[in-house]
Design a protein around this motif. Sequence first.
Motif, PDB file in Angstrom:
ATOM      1  N   ALA A  28     -49.084  -8.822  34.845  1.00 19.92           N
ATOM      2  CA  ALA A  28     -48.828 -10.258  34.746  1.00 19.92           C
ATOM      3  C   ALA A  28     -47.352 -10.525  34.459  1.00 19.92           C
ATOM      4  N   TYR A  29     -46.762  -9.730  33.565  1.00 15.42           N
ATOM      5  CA  TYR A  29     -45.334  -9.902  33.277  1.00 15.42           C
ATOM      6  C   TYR A  29     -44.488  -9.599  34.514  1.00 15.42           C
ATOM      7  N   ARG A  30     -44.868  -8.577  35.267  1.00 17.01           N
ATOM      8  CA  ARG A  30     -44.121  -8.254  36.494  1.00 17.01           C
ATOM      9  C   ARG A  30     -44.212  -9.394  37.514  1.00 17.01           C
ATOM     10  N   LYS A  31     -45.397  -9.996  37.629  1.00 16.00           N
ATOM     11  CA  LYS A  31     -45.536 -11.135  38.551  1.00 16.00           C
ATOM     12  C   LYS A  31     -44.646 -12.286  38.104  1.00 16.00           C
ATOM     13  N   ALA A  32     -44.579 -12.514  36.811  1.00 15.20           N
ATOM     14  CA  ALA A  32     -43.702 -13.567  36.303  1.00 15.20           C
ATOM     15  C   ALA A  32     -42.250 -13.262  36.661  1.00 15.20           C
ATOM     16  N   LEU A  33     -41.857 -12.008  36.500  1.00 15.21           N
ATOM     17  CA  LEU A  33     -40.478 -11.626  36.787  1.00 15.21           C
ATOM     18  C   LEU A  33     -40.177 -11.608  38.282  1.00 15.21           C
ATOM     19  N   ASP A  34     -41.201 -11.424  39.097  1.00  9.15           N
ATOM     20  CA  ASP A  34     -40.994 -11.544  40.543  1.00  9.15           C
ATOM     21  C   ASP A  34     -40.569 -12.960  40.890  1.00  9.15           C
ATOM     22  N   ARG A  35     -41.097 -13.926  40.174  1.00  8.68           N
ATOM     23  CA  ARG A  35     -40.737 -15.327  40.420  1.00  8.68           C
ATOM     24  C   ARG A  35     -39.385 -15.676  39.804  1.00  8.68           C
ATOM     25  N   CYS A  36     -39.132 -15.163  38.603  1.00 12.03           N
ATOM     26  CA  CYS A  36     -37.907 -15.507  37.871  1.00 12.03           C
ATOM     27  C   CYS A  36     -37.355 -14.266  37.175  1.00 12.03           C
ATOM     28  N   PRO A  37     -36.625 -13.429  37.897  1.00  6.48           N
ATOM     29  CA  PRO A  37     -36.137 -12.173  37.324  1.00  6.48           C
ATOM     30  C   PRO A  37     -35.176 -12.354  36.157  1.00  6.48           C
ATOM     31  N   GLY A  38     -34.598 -13.519  36.022  1.00  2.79           N
ATOM     32  CA  GLY A  38     -33.643 -13.761  34.938  1.00  2.79           C
ATOM     33  C   GLY A  38     -34.268 -14.224  33.642  1.00  2.79           C
ATOM     34  N   PHE A  39     -35.583 -14.291  33.567  1.00  2.22           N
ATOM     35  CA  PHE A  39     -36.257 -14.719  32.336  1.00  2.22           C
ATOM     36  C   PHE A  39     -36.340 -13.515  31.395  1.00  2.22           C
ATOM     37  N   HIS A  40     -35.303 -13.349  30.584  1.00  2.00           N
ATOM     38  CA  HIS A  40     -35.202 -12.161  29.735  1.00  2.00           C
ATOM     39  C   HIS A  40     -36.273 -12.112  28.646  1.00  2.00           C
ATOM     40  N   ASP A  41     -36.755 -13.265  28.229  1.00  2.00           N
ATOM     41  CA  ASP A  41     -37.823 -13.243  27.219  1.00  2.00           C
ATOM     42  C   ASP A  41     -39.082 -12.596  27.784  1.00  2.00           C
ATOM     43  N   ILE A  42     -39.374 -12.838  29.047  1.00  2.00           N
ATOM     44  CA  ILE A  42     -40.545 -12.220  29.683  1.00  2.00           C
ATOM     45  C   ILE A  42     -40.278 -10.734  29.917  1.00  2.00           C
ATOM     46  N   ARG A  43     -39.083 -10.392  30.337  1.00  2.00           N
ATOM     47  CA  ARG A  43     -38.739  -8.981  30.535  1.00  2.00           C
ATOM     48  C   ARG A  43     -38.850  -8.229  29.209  1.00  2.00           C
ATOM     49  N   HIS A  44     -38.476  -8.893  28.118  1.00  3.21           N
ATOM     50  CA  HIS A  44     -38.599  -8.293  26.791  1.00  3.21           C
ATOM     51  C   HIS A  44     -40.073  -7.989  26.480  1.00  3.21           C
ATOM     52  N   LYS A  45     -40.940  -8.945  26.764  1.00  2.00           N
ATOM     53  CA  LYS A  45     -42.379  -8.732  26.549  1.00  2.00           C
ATOM     54  C   LYS A  45     -42.884  -7.571  27.401  1.00  2.00           C
ATOM     55  N   LEU A  46     -42.383  -7.480  28.634  1.00  2.00           N
ATOM     56  CA  LEU A  46     -42.760  -6.368  29.500  1.00  2.00           C
ATOM     57  C   LEU A  46     -42.334  -5.044  28.878  1.00  2.00           C
ATOM     58  N   GLY A  47     -41.120  -4.987  28.357  1.00  3.58           N
ATOM     59  CA  GLY A  47     -40.644  -3.766  27.722  1.00  3.58           C
ATOM     60  C   GLY A  47     -41.519  -3.338  26.564  1.00  3.58           C
ATOM     61  N   VAL A  48     -41.894  -4.281  25.718  1.00  2.00           N
ATOM     62  CA  VAL A  48     -42.763  -3.965  24.571  1.00  2.00           C
ATOM     63  C   VAL A  48     -44.125  -3.474  25.074  1.00  2.00           C
ATOM     64  N   ALA A  49     -44.680  -4.154  26.059  1.00  2.00           N
ATOM     65  CA  ALA A  49     -45.992  -3.754  26.595  1.00  2.00           C
ATOM     66  C   ALA A  49     -45.925  -2.370  27.231  1.00  2.00           C
ATOM     67  N   LEU A  50     -44.845  -2.069  27.918  1.00  2.00           N
ATOM     68  CA  LEU A  50     -44.696  -0.743  28.529  1.00  2.00           C
ATOM     69  C   LEU A  50     -44.647   0.338  27.455  1.00  2.00           C
ATOM     70  N   ARG A  51     -43.904   0.074  26.384  1.00  2.00           N
ATOM     71  CA  ARG A  51     -43.851   1.058  25.299  1.00  2.00           C
ATOM     72  C   ARG A  51     -45.234   1.254  24.691  1.00  2.00           C
ATOM     73  N   GLU A  52     -45.924   0.150  24.443  1.00  2.00           N
ATOM     74  CA  GLU A  52     -47.263   0.222  23.859  1.00  2.00           C
ATOM     75  C   GLU A  52     -48.252   0.924  24.785  1.00  2.00           C
ATOM     76  N   ALA A  53     -47.992   0.858  26.088  1.00  2.00           N
ATOM     77  CA  ALA A  53     -48.869   1.503  27.067  1.00  2.00           C
ATOM     78  C   ALA A  53     -48.521   2.985  27.250  1.00  2.00           C
ATOM     79  N   GLY A  54     -47.564   3.477  26.476  1.00  2.00           N
ATOM     80  CA  GLY A  54     -47.199   4.883  26.579  1.00  2.00           C
ATOM     81  C   GLY A  54     -46.197   5.180  27.672  1.00  2.00           C
ATOM     82  N   LEU A  55     -45.427   4.173  28.061  1.00  2.00           N
ATOM     83  CA  LEU A  55     -44.411   4.335  29.102  1.00  2.00           C
ATOM     84  C   LEU A  55     -43.026   3.998  28.526  1.00  2.00           C
ATOM     85  N   PRO A  56     -42.578   4.768  27.542  1.00  2.00           N
ATOM     86  CA  PRO A  56     -41.334   4.413  26.851  1.00  2.00           C
ATOM     87  C   PRO A  56     -40.094   4.450  27.738  1.00  2.00           C
TER      88      PRO A  56
END
Length: 174
Positions: A86-114
Amino acid sequence: EAASTSLERALEINPSYAEAVAALVSIYERRGLFERSRELAEQLLPSVAPLVGNLDATTRGKLANLHAALGDAYREVGDLREATEAYRKALDRCPGFHDIRHKLGVALREAGLPNRAISEFKRILRANPAYLESTVQLGLTYYTLVRTPQARAEWESVLEQDASRDDARMYLRM
Protein backbone atom coordinates in the motif's frame (compact mmCIF):
# COMPACT_ATOMS: atom_id res chain seq x y z
CA GLU A 1 18.56 -9.58 -19.88
CA ALA A 2 17.64 -9.14 -23.54
CA ALA A 3 14.24 -7.71 -22.62
CA SER A 4 15.72 -5.14 -20.25
CA THR A 5 18.32 -4.13 -22.86
CA SER A 6 15.60 -3.65 -25.49
CA LEU A 7 13.38 -1.68 -23.11
CA GLU A 8 16.28 0.54 -22.02
CA ARG A 9 16.98 1.26 -25.69
CA ALA A 10 13.29 2.01 -26.30
CA LEU A 11 13.36 4.54 -23.45
CA GLU A 12 16.43 6.22 -24.90
CA ILE A 13 14.42 6.75 -28.07
CA ASN A 14 11.17 7.73 -26.34
CA PRO A 15 11.44 8.59 -22.62
CA SER A 16 7.64 8.94 -22.42
CA TYR A 17 6.95 5.35 -23.50
CA ALA A 18 4.81 4.44 -20.47
CA GLU A 19 4.47 0.75 -21.30
CA ALA A 20 8.25 0.39 -21.58
CA VAL A 21 8.73 2.13 -18.23
CA ALA A 22 6.20 -0.18 -16.55
CA ALA A 23 7.73 -3.29 -18.10
CA LEU A 24 11.29 -2.29 -17.22
CA VAL A 25 10.34 -1.42 -13.64
CA SER A 26 8.72 -4.85 -13.35
CA ILE A 27 11.80 -6.59 -14.77
CA TYR A 28 14.09 -4.75 -12.36
CA GLU A 29 11.84 -5.70 -9.42
CA ARG A 30 11.86 -9.38 -10.44
CA ARG A 31 15.65 -9.34 -10.76
CA GLY A 32 15.95 -7.85 -7.26
CA LEU A 33 17.18 -4.48 -8.52
CA PHE A 34 14.80 -2.59 -6.24
CA GLU A 35 16.80 0.61 -6.01
CA ARG A 36 17.19 0.79 -9.79
CA SER A 37 13.51 0.05 -10.26
CA ARG A 38 12.37 2.78 -7.86
CA GLU A 39 14.80 5.32 -9.32
CA LEU A 40 13.50 4.67 -12.83
CA ALA A 41 9.89 4.99 -11.72
CA GLU A 42 10.61 8.25 -9.88
CA GLN A 43 12.75 9.71 -12.65
CA LEU A 44 10.23 9.06 -15.38
CA LEU A 45 7.00 9.62 -13.45
CA PRO A 46 6.64 13.29 -14.46
CA SER A 47 7.00 12.45 -18.15
CA VAL A 48 4.53 9.57 -18.09
CA ALA A 49 2.05 11.01 -15.60
CA PRO A 50 -0.01 12.77 -18.30
CA LEU A 51 -0.34 9.41 -20.04
CA VAL A 52 -1.60 7.63 -16.92
CA GLY A 53 -5.09 8.88 -16.29
CA ASN A 54 -4.42 12.61 -16.51
CA LEU A 55 -4.72 12.99 -12.75
CA ASP A 56 -3.95 16.41 -11.37
CA ALA A 57 -1.50 16.77 -8.49
CA THR A 58 -4.26 17.26 -5.91
CA THR A 59 -6.05 14.06 -6.92
CA ARG A 60 -2.78 12.10 -7.00
CA GLY A 61 -2.02 13.43 -3.51
CA LYS A 62 -5.43 12.42 -2.18
CA LEU A 63 -5.09 8.93 -3.64
CA ALA A 64 -1.56 8.60 -2.26
CA ASN A 65 -2.79 9.54 1.20
CA LEU A 66 -5.62 7.01 0.96
CA HIS A 67 -3.13 4.28 0.03
CA ALA A 68 -0.95 5.37 2.96
CA ALA A 69 -3.92 5.17 5.34
CA LEU A 70 -4.60 1.67 4.09
CA GLY A 71 -0.94 0.84 4.67
CA ASP A 72 -1.24 2.17 8.21
CA ALA A 73 -4.26 -0.07 8.83
CA TYR A 74 -2.45 -3.15 7.51
CA ARG A 75 0.62 -2.34 9.59
CA GLU A 76 -1.50 -1.88 12.70
CA VAL A 77 -2.89 -5.42 12.36
CA GLY A 78 0.52 -6.86 11.56
CA ASP A 79 0.15 -7.52 7.83
CA LEU A 80 3.45 -5.98 6.82
CA ARG A 81 3.43 -7.36 3.28
CA GLU A 82 0.15 -5.61 2.48
CA ALA A 83 1.29 -2.50 4.33
CA THR A 84 4.44 -2.20 2.24
CA GLU A 85 2.46 -2.74 -0.96
CA ALA A 86 0.00 0.00 0.00
CA TYR A 87 2.84 2.40 0.81
CA ARG A 88 4.52 1.58 -2.51
CA LYS A 89 1.27 2.31 -4.38
CA ALA A 90 1.05 5.64 -2.59
CA LEU A 91 4.62 6.44 -3.59
CA ASP A 92 3.93 5.44 -7.18
CA ARG A 93 1.43 8.30 -7.25
CA CYS A 94 3.54 10.78 -5.27
CA PRO A 95 7.20 9.75 -4.94
CA GLY A 96 8.06 12.97 -3.11
CA PHE A 97 5.83 12.23 -0.11
CA HIS A 98 8.66 11.57 2.34
CA ASP A 99 6.33 10.91 5.26
CA ILE A 100 4.90 7.91 3.38
CA ARG A 101 8.37 6.76 2.32
CA HIS A 102 9.35 6.95 6.00
CA LYS A 103 6.44 4.68 6.91
CA LEU A 104 7.54 2.29 4.17
CA GLY A 105 11.05 2.21 5.62
CA VAL A 106 9.76 1.37 9.10
CA ALA A 107 7.45 -1.34 7.71
CA LEU A 108 10.29 -2.86 5.68
CA ARG A 109 12.50 -3.03 8.76
CA GLU A 110 9.68 -4.59 10.77
CA ALA A 111 9.13 -7.10 7.96
CA GLY A 112 12.75 -8.24 8.25
CA LEU A 113 14.03 -6.32 5.24
CA PRO A 114 16.47 -3.89 6.89
CA ASN A 115 18.60 -3.27 3.80
CA ARG A 116 15.57 -2.13 1.84
CA ALA A 117 14.58 0.03 4.81
CA ILE A 118 18.03 1.64 4.80
CA SER A 119 17.62 2.39 1.11
CA GLU A 120 14.31 4.16 1.72
CA PHE A 121 15.64 6.19 4.67
CA LYS A 122 18.70 7.23 2.67
CA ARG A 123 16.49 8.29 -0.24
CA ILE A 124 14.53 10.54 2.12
CA LEU A 125 17.68 12.02 3.60
CA ARG A 126 19.20 12.73 0.18
CA ALA A 127 16.12 14.77 -0.65
CA ASN A 128 15.70 16.31 2.81
CA PRO A 129 18.68 16.02 5.19
CA ALA A 130 16.67 17.79 7.90
CA TYR A 131 14.12 14.96 8.15
CA LEU A 132 15.47 13.93 11.56
CA GLU A 133 12.86 11.24 12.20
CA SER A 134 14.28 9.29 9.27
CA THR A 135 17.80 9.79 10.58
CA VAL A 136 16.71 8.33 13.93
CA GLN A 137 15.07 5.37 12.17
CA LEU A 138 18.11 4.85 9.95
CA GLY A 139 20.19 4.61 13.12
CA LEU A 140 17.74 2.13 14.62
CA THR A 141 17.90 0.03 11.46
CA TYR A 142 21.70 0.00 11.60
CA TYR A 143 21.42 -1.00 15.26
CA THR A 144 19.22 -4.00 14.38
CA LEU A 145 21.97 -5.10 11.97
CA VAL A 146 24.56 -4.77 14.76
CA ARG A 147 26.18 -1.90 12.89
CA THR A 148 26.51 0.01 16.14
CA PRO A 149 29.11 2.61 15.07
CA GLN A 150 26.89 3.66 12.15
CA ALA A 151 23.83 3.75 14.40
CA ARG A 152 25.64 5.94 16.94
CA ALA A 153 26.81 8.30 14.18
CA GLU A 154 23.24 8.79 12.96
CA TRP A 155 21.86 9.48 16.44
CA GLU A 156 24.73 11.83 17.27
CA SER A 157 24.07 13.77 14.07
CA VAL A 158 20.43 14.14 15.14
CA LEU A 159 21.48 15.60 18.49
CA GLU A 160 23.89 17.98 16.74
CA GLN A 161 20.96 19.34 14.74
CA ASP A 162 18.39 19.23 17.54
CA ALA A 163 19.64 18.71 21.10
CA SER A 164 16.07 18.25 22.36
CA ARG A 165 15.54 14.91 20.57
CA ASP A 166 14.99 12.52 23.47
CA ASP A 167 14.54 9.55 21.13
CA ALA A 168 18.08 9.89 19.76
CA ARG A 169 19.44 10.36 23.27
CA MET A 170 17.60 7.25 24.47
CA TYR A 171 18.93 5.13 21.60
CA LEU A 172 22.47 6.32 22.29
CA ARG A 173 22.13 5.06 25.87
CA MET A 174 21.32 1.58 24.52
